[in-house]
Design a protein around this motif. Structure first.
Motif, PDB file in Angstrom:
ATOM      1  N   ASN A  17      -5.994   2.871   0.630  1.00  0.00           N
ATOM      2  CA  ASN A  17      -6.827   1.809   1.207  1.00  0.00           C
ATOM      3  C   ASN A  17      -8.283   1.959   0.788  1.00  0.00           C
ATOM      4  O   ASN A  17      -8.959   0.966   0.521  1.00  0.00           O
ATOM      5  N   ALA A  48       0.981   4.246  -2.750  1.00  0.00           N
ATOM      6  CA  ALA A  48       0.808   5.645  -2.363  1.00  0.00           C
ATOM      7  C   ALA A  48       1.928   6.502  -2.941  1.00  0.00           C
ATOM      8  O   ALA A  48       1.684   7.596  -3.460  1.00  0.00           O
ATOM      9  N   THR A 107      -1.625   6.653   3.255  1.00  0.00           N
ATOM     10  CA  THR A 107      -2.025   5.341   2.757  1.00  0.00           C
ATOM     11  C   THR A 107      -3.527   5.119   2.920  1.00  0.00           C
ATOM     12  O   THR A 107      -4.076   4.200   2.321  1.00  0.00           O
ATOM     13  N   VAL A 148       0.843  -1.197   0.000  1.00  0.00           N
ATOM     14  CA  VAL A 148       0.000   0.000   0.000  1.00  0.00           C
ATOM     15  C   VAL A 148       0.880   1.250   0.000  1.00  0.00           C
ATOM     16  O   VAL A 148       0.597   2.219  -0.703  1.00  0.00           O
ATOM     17  N   ARG A 149       1.968   1.219   0.747  1.00  0.00           N
ATOM     18  CA  ARG A 149       2.888   2.369   0.777  1.00  0.00           C
ATOM     19  C   ARG A 149       3.534   2.612  -0.584  1.00  0.00           C
ATOM     20  O   ARG A 149       3.708   3.763  -1.007  1.00  0.00           O
TER      21      ARG A 149
END
Length: 116
Positions: A66, A54, A62, A50-51
């Protein structure tokens, strides 16, 4: 003393029911995220975190990523396991949306390049 019943009716989420074909289409941003997941997975052989998403999307938090991933899950374009960093897997419809986004952006780039 008995608790007061909840006066609000329970709302069903038809988009989560199996076999429901009335799932709303993806937004351009959701298609962009799906395309990014597809490209990063092909480049490295494993899905992004996820990072990493981003950072590539230029998002500071993040939480926004999400939210996009949750929408892709709800629309059955993505599956993921909770508490697992690299568990993003596009479904067939997710791959189709990602490829559609890539075609659309490639066409736009060619059209923009042709302009003086």
């Amino acid at each position: 003393m008995t608790p007061c019943p909840d006066p609000r009716p329970r709302r069903r989420r038809p988009e989560l029911e199996r076999g429901n074909a009335s799932i709303e289409p993806l937004t351009p941003r959701q298609k962009e995220v799906a395309a990014l997941i597809l490209v990063m997975t092909k480049e490295r052989g494993f899905p992004p975190t996820v990072r990493e998403l981003a950072a590539r999307l230029g998002v500071a938090s993040t939480n926004g990523v999400n939210d996009l991933l949750t929408a892709l899950e709800r629309k059955r374009c993505l599956t993921r396991e909770s508490k697992s960093a690299r568990s993003l897997v596009l479904t067939v419809s997710g791959i189709e949306a990602a490829e559609e986004h890539q075609r659309d952006t490639a066409t736009t780039d060619v059209e923009e390049g042709a302009m003086p």
